[in-house]
Design a protein around this motif. Structure first.
Motif, PDB file in Angstrom:
ATOM      1  N   ALA B 129       4.922  -3.226  20.712  1.00  0.00           N
ATOM      2  CA  ALA B 129       3.872  -2.220  20.853  1.00  0.00           C
ATOM      3  C   ALA B 129       4.434  -0.958  21.499  1.00  0.00           C
ATOM      4  O   ALA B 129       3.912   0.138  21.327  1.00  0.00           O
ATOM      5  N   ALA B 130       5.511  -1.116  22.257  1.00  0.00           N
ATOM      6  CA  ALA B 130       6.133   0.031  22.921  1.00  0.00           C
ATOM      7  C   ALA B 130       7.540  -0.359  23.337  1.00  0.00           C
ATOM      8  O   ALA B 130       7.871  -1.539  23.408  1.00  0.00           O
ATOM      9  N   ILE B 131       8.352   0.647  23.608  1.00  0.00           N
ATOM     10  CA  ILE B 131       9.681   0.374  24.159  1.00  0.00           C
ATOM     11  C   ILE B 131       9.856   1.185  25.431  1.00  0.00           C
ATOM     12  O   ILE B 131       9.601   2.387  25.458  1.00  0.00           O
ATOM     13  N   LEU B 132      10.258   0.471  26.483  1.00  0.00           N
ATOM     14  CA  LEU B 132      10.532   1.117  27.759  1.00  0.00           C
ATOM     15  C   LEU B 132      12.039   1.043  27.957  1.00  0.00           C
ATOM     16  O   LEU B 132      12.615  -0.042  27.997  1.00  0.00           O
ATOM     17  N   ILE B 133      12.654   2.191  28.054  1.00  0.00           N
ATOM     18  CA  ILE B 133      14.117   2.203  28.088  1.00  0.00           C
ATOM     19  C   ILE B 133      14.605   3.048  29.254  1.00  0.00           C
ATOM     20  O   ILE B 133      14.006   4.088  29.566  1.00  0.00           O
ATOM     21  N   ALA B 134      15.666   2.604  29.898  1.00  0.00           N
ATOM     22  CA  ALA B 134      16.175   3.338  31.054  1.00  0.00           C
ATOM     23  C   ALA B 134      17.094   4.464  30.606  1.00  0.00           C
ATOM     24  O   ALA B 134      18.022   4.248  29.834  1.00  0.00           O
ATOM     25  N   GLY B 135      16.796   5.653  31.085  1.00  0.00           N
ATOM     26  CA  GLY B 135      17.718   6.763  30.888  1.00  0.00           C
ATOM     27  C   GLY B 135      17.594   7.509  29.573  1.00  0.00           C
ATOM     28  O   GLY B 135      16.809   7.156  28.691  1.00  0.00           O
ATOM     29  N   PHE B 136      18.383   8.569  29.482  1.00  0.00           N
ATOM     30  CA  PHE B 136      18.342   9.472  28.327  1.00  0.00           C
ATOM     31  C   PHE B 136      19.596   9.382  27.468  1.00  0.00           C
ATOM     32  O   PHE B 136      19.699  10.041  26.445  1.00  0.00           O
ATOM     33  N   ASP B 137      20.537   8.609  27.925  1.00  0.00           N
ATOM     34  CA  ASP B 137      21.823   8.558  27.242  1.00  0.00           C
ATOM     35  C   ASP B 137      21.788   7.596  26.076  1.00  0.00           C
ATOM     36  O   ASP B 137      21.965   6.393  26.234  1.00  0.00           O
ATOM     37  N   HIS B 138      21.555   8.115  24.881  1.00  0.00           N
ATOM     38  CA  HIS B 138      21.529   7.243  23.717  1.00  0.00           C
ATOM     39  C   HIS B 138      22.456   7.799  22.634  1.00  0.00           C
ATOM     40  O   HIS B 138      22.746   8.985  22.597  1.00  0.00           O
ATOM     41  N   THR B 139      22.859   6.947  21.725  1.00  0.00           N
ATOM     42  CA  THR B 139      23.586   7.440  20.559  1.00  0.00           C
ATOM     43  C   THR B 139      22.577   8.146  19.653  1.00  0.00           C
ATOM     44  O   THR B 139      21.366   7.964  19.783  1.00  0.00           O
ATOM     45  N   ASP B 140      23.093   8.923  18.718  1.00  0.00           N
ATOM     46  CA  ASP B 140      22.200   9.601  17.775  1.00  0.00           C
ATOM     47  C   ASP B 140      21.389   8.585  16.987  1.00  0.00           C
ATOM     48  O   ASP B 140      20.198   8.771  16.740  1.00  0.00           O
ATOM     49  N   ALA B 141      22.052   7.520  16.597  1.00  0.00           N
ATOM     50  CA  ALA B 141      21.366   6.497  15.806  1.00  0.00           C
ATOM     51  C   ALA B 141      20.217   5.879  16.602  1.00  0.00           C
ATOM     52  O   ALA B 141      19.120   5.675  16.086  1.00  0.00           O
ATOM     53  N   THR B 142      20.475   5.603  17.865  1.00  0.00           N
ATOM     54  CA  THR B 142      19.429   5.027  18.713  1.00  0.00           C
ATOM     55  C   THR B 142      18.255   5.987  18.794  1.00  0.00           C
ATOM     56  O   THR B 142      17.094   5.607  18.591  1.00  0.00           O
ATOM     57  N   ARG B 143      18.569   7.233  19.060  1.00  0.00           N
ATOM     58  CA  ARG B 143      17.518   8.221  19.200  1.00  0.00           C
ATOM     59  C   ARG B 143      16.697   8.310  17.906  1.00  0.00           C
ATOM     60  O   ARG B 143      15.470   8.353  17.925  1.00  0.00           O
ATOM     61  N   ARG B 144      17.395   8.277  16.778  1.00  0.00           N
ATOM     62  CA  ARG B 144      16.703   8.375  15.500  1.00  0.00           C
ATOM     63  C   ARG B 144      15.760   7.181  15.302  1.00  0.00           C
ATOM     64  O   ARG B 144      14.600   7.349  14.922  1.00  0.00           O
ATOM     65  N   MET B 145      16.276   5.995  15.590  1.00  0.00           N
ATOM     66  CA  MET B 145      15.425   4.805  15.438  1.00  0.00           C
ATOM     67  C   MET B 145      14.183   4.917  16.304  1.00  0.00           C
ATOM     68  O   MET B 145      13.071   4.618  15.876  1.00  0.00           O
ATOM     69  N   LEU B 146      14.407   5.356  17.533  1.00  0.00           N
ATOM     70  CA  LEU B 146      13.309   5.456  18.482  1.00  0.00           C
ATOM     71  C   LEU B 146      12.293   6.500  18.021  1.00  0.00           C
ATOM     72  O   LEU B 146      11.077   6.293  18.078  1.00  0.00           O
ATOM     73  N   VAL B 147      12.806   7.624  17.563  1.00  0.00           N
ATOM     74  CA  VAL B 147      11.907   8.688  17.108  1.00  0.00           C
ATOM     75  C   VAL B 147      11.094   8.213  15.905  1.00  0.00           C
ATOM     76  O   VAL B 147       9.890   8.418  15.833  1.00  0.00           O
ATOM     77  N   GLN B 148      11.779   7.550  14.984  1.00  0.00           N
ATOM     78  CA  GLN B 148      11.095   7.181  13.741  1.00  0.00           C
ATOM     79  C   GLN B 148      10.130   6.017  13.878  1.00  0.00           C
ATOM     80  O   GLN B 148       9.158   5.930  13.133  1.00  0.00           O
ATOM     81  N   SER B 149      10.422   5.124  14.799  1.00  0.00           N
ATOM     82  CA  SER B 149       9.438   4.066  15.035  1.00  0.00           C
ATOM     83  C   SER B 149       8.225   4.842  15.503  1.00  0.00           C
ATOM     84  O   SER B 149       8.357   5.798  16.240  1.00  0.00           O
ATOM     85  N   ASP B 150       7.042   4.469  15.090  1.00  0.00           N
ATOM     86  CA  ASP B 150       5.923   5.286  15.559  1.00  0.00           C
ATOM     87  C   ASP B 150       5.250   4.678  16.767  1.00  0.00           C
ATOM     88  O   ASP B 150       4.070   4.858  16.999  1.00  0.00           O
ATOM     89  N   ILE B 151       6.022   3.907  17.526  1.00  0.00           N
ATOM     90  CA  ILE B 151       5.448   3.339  18.745  1.00  0.00           C
ATOM     91  C   ILE B 151       5.755   4.244  19.930  1.00  0.00           C
ATOM     92  O   ILE B 151       6.563   5.162  19.830  1.00  0.00           O
ATOM     93  N   ARG B 152       5.105   3.957  21.051  1.00  0.00           N
ATOM     94  CA  ARG B 152       5.351   4.754  22.241  1.00  0.00           C
ATOM     95  C   ARG B 152       6.705   4.390  22.844  1.00  0.00           C
ATOM     96  O   ARG B 152       7.058   3.216  22.956  1.00  0.00           O
ATOM     97  N   ILE B 153       7.438   5.431  23.230  1.00  0.00           N
ATOM     98  CA  ILE B 153       8.752   5.253  23.838  1.00  0.00           C
ATOM     99  C   ILE B 153       8.720   5.871  25.229  1.00  0.00           C
ATOM    100  O   ILE B 153       8.424   7.061  25.374  1.00  0.00           O
ATOM    101  N   VAL B 154       8.991   5.079  26.239  1.00  0.00           N
ATOM    102  CA  VAL B 154       9.050   5.627  27.592  1.00  0.00           C
ATOM    103  C   VAL B 154      10.481   5.558  28.103  1.00  0.00           C
ATOM    104  O   VAL B 154      11.077   4.486  28.175  1.00  0.00           O
ATOM    105  N   GLU B 155      11.023   6.701  28.430  1.00  0.00           N
ATOM    106  CA  GLU B 155      12.355   6.748  29.030  1.00  0.00           C
ATOM    107  C   GLU B 155      12.174   6.773  30.542  1.00  0.00           C
ATOM    108  O   GLU B 155      11.523   7.664  31.088  1.00  0.00           O
TER     109      GLU B 155
END
Lengths: 341, 341
Positions: B129-155
């Motif tokens: 239902a959501a992903i809670l992830i520590a920090g802002f340091d992600h690979t481009d691929a990670t960021r893309r997956m997170l952006v495209q999933s339409d769930i809530r993402i909390v950094e």
DNA sequence: CTGTTAGCGCATTCAG
DNA sequence: CTGAATGCGCTAACAG
């Protein structure tokens, strides 16, 4: 002239079927490739992988689990996350799970067996491949659920009781006994005990029983107790040390229910100018990092929480079937002969 | 031709259908009752509950999630479990999840962005239902997956960058700045810095930058550094303190990358008979319990990890939709004026 | 208030 | 080596 185009679905859910269509193959072919199962020609494999990449397909494990009746989840039940030892067990579990593609699902009970019952029921609903649970203290209902689920159940930390399926841990009673004997051998005669809430910590109580037994075997006894009703902490350990010193000034050694408490005792001594171990010896339990780094390393018993977690996973996956009789794996412990006792 | 015979199921799996048959009602009635949804007469409710109890039925959430397209799982991604701050965040998350019937699924990245990518992919497959992830340091691929999933993402943890969806944490740069200003105001002039591996700890580096800025604004600078390549720990803090003292005996204060390191520094001083804060002042970051319980409470900055976890959950469930623009929630921090600086 | 029905997305026979 | 069909167990309309 422009056509009214339907706005692209914000989430055009890409499923196996989409990928199959995109690649011009059947669904089961894609399924096989995603699971690296069966044999597929390299040509179609590449074609499909390309479609996967192009569509950004992410397999739905929920559907996969339902279809295969195999959830790839592992339930983990621990009392709390505040006590550092449980995160350490979790690290071991993560390490053990590294290879397979299993995900741990973690719940905490806050040392409450009724909450544990709810938590176990909730975990079972995910049809996990196994459940790793701390301790032997369960309600009848919990035990029944665990027994009747036909998955592997690993009871962790403790081996001083008969497990449902398999237990991985150490004998806390024996650790207490060894502690007592060790300190007697070092010449201590006037023992104090500083502890925390026993109701919530069966294992601390087992250790206490072992200590008492060892002293009794040597014709000795614990002369003074200071037992807090709070959970263990450095602060509580410090306070209780102050109290036991006031009540029984003649002690030469204090055994603590665990390292957190013992570190509190060490801090008290450092602050009050009581030299360890000559004026007062201190002995803990767990072998936490913090104890080892004190100006004088804390004398304690090293248990191996990481190993318990890793072993629990290994044992859980050793076989899908439970052994005919409950099994026990002893991960052991050792006396760490620090400088405070 | 041989025929493989299926072994008889050890356990006759009880499904909704079984319970419905047992209670003499339709499947959806049982479903409604189990989900406390819609209206059902008390009579049939009791009848069904009786059947549930009699059969020992445990709902299958895998099937439920697939049918409702709503997994009731929350993905949590943290760097590690060794650093006590992350279990504390988890506690907050557990607390925030208490009400709803969501289960956290936790993965660790070991401070490795590539591993993080795998871990996020694996989590997304559970349709959380959501992903809670520590920090802002992600690979481009990670960021893309997170952006495209339409769930809530909390950094979580950090608010010194633009989040994908929402960030919950504190400004580490500002914490560093406040630290610097605070110590200057207290009259310190000769600063040392003891740190650990910056590559793995972006936030420690942000704090460092803040400190440097504050000192610079006061016409000062850090005169000596001792930076370990290892992760932070009490032991490393102690060693680095010994080193910086040897290299720069004239320092009057040392700022540490965090409390673990600072506690190591305090232990070094206690062991070497260096009195704090007059001979050497020590300042940490985090506000860990252990620091507060030292013979002299550690001067530090209190961040609120529990609050970050709890707030992250609250924000994630506030709305199913992402805000038009990335949002930020500052959970703040405060100077804890202990006795070591 | 309650039952019936059609999928959810995929794994798994079973054919080809 | 590949594809089509059949549920996994449940929820969500839709009827009654």
């Amino acid at each position: 002239m422009q056509h009214r185009q339907r706005l692209p679905e914000k989430k055009s859910k890409i499923t196996l079927k989409e990928v199959a269509r995109h690649a011009g193959v059947g669904e089961s072919t894609v399924s096989r490739i995603m699971r690296k199962d069966g044999s597929v020609s390299e040509a179609t494999r590449l074609k499909v992988m390309e479609a996967v990449r192009a569509t950004g397909y992410v397999p739905n494990r929920i559907a996969g689990s339902l279809a295969s009746l195999n959830s790839h989840l592992v339930g983990v039940v621990i009392p709390s996350l505040s006590n550092i030892v449980f995160p350490e067990v979790l690290q071991g579990i993560h390490a053990g799970l590294k290879q397979g593609d299993y995900q741990p699902v973690i719940s905490t009970t806050e040392y409450d067996v009724d909450l544990e019952e709810d938590v176990v029921r909730g975990l079972l609903a995910w049809k996990p491949a196994a459940i790793l649970i701390a301790g032997f203290d369960h309600t009848d209902a919990t035990r029944r659920m665990l027994v009747q689920s036909d998955i592997r159940i690993v009871e962790m930390m403790d081996i001083d009781a008969v497990p449902i399926d398999i237990a991985v841990g150490m004998s806390h009673r024996r650790a207490g006994y060894v502690t007592g004997k060790h300190l007697v051998a070092r010449g201590y005669r006037h023992f104090g005990y500083v502890g925390h809430d026993w109701n919530a910590d069966r294992r601390a109580h087992l250790r206490y029983e072992g200590i008492v037994q060892a002293l009794s075997d040597s014709g000795l006894a614990i002369e003074a107790h200071a037992i807090a009703e709070a959970p263990s902490s450095v602060g509580v350990g410090r306070e209780m040390t102050a109290r036991i010193r006031a009540e029984a000034p003649g002690l030469d050694v204090v055994i603590y229910s665990n390292d957190d408490m013992a570190v509190g005792g060490a801090f008290y001594c450092l602050g009050a100018g009581i030299s360890m171990p000559d004026q007062l010896a201190i002995f803990g339990f767990n072998g936490l990092d913090i104890g080892r780094e004190l100006p004088q390393p804390l004398s304690t018993i090293r248990s191996n929480r990481f190993l318990i977690g890793r072993t629990a996973v290994e044992k859980a996956f050793e076989s899908r079937l439970r052994p005919p009789a409950p099994a026990v794996v002893d991960t052991g412990f050792e006396v760490f002969d620090g400088a405070t006792a």
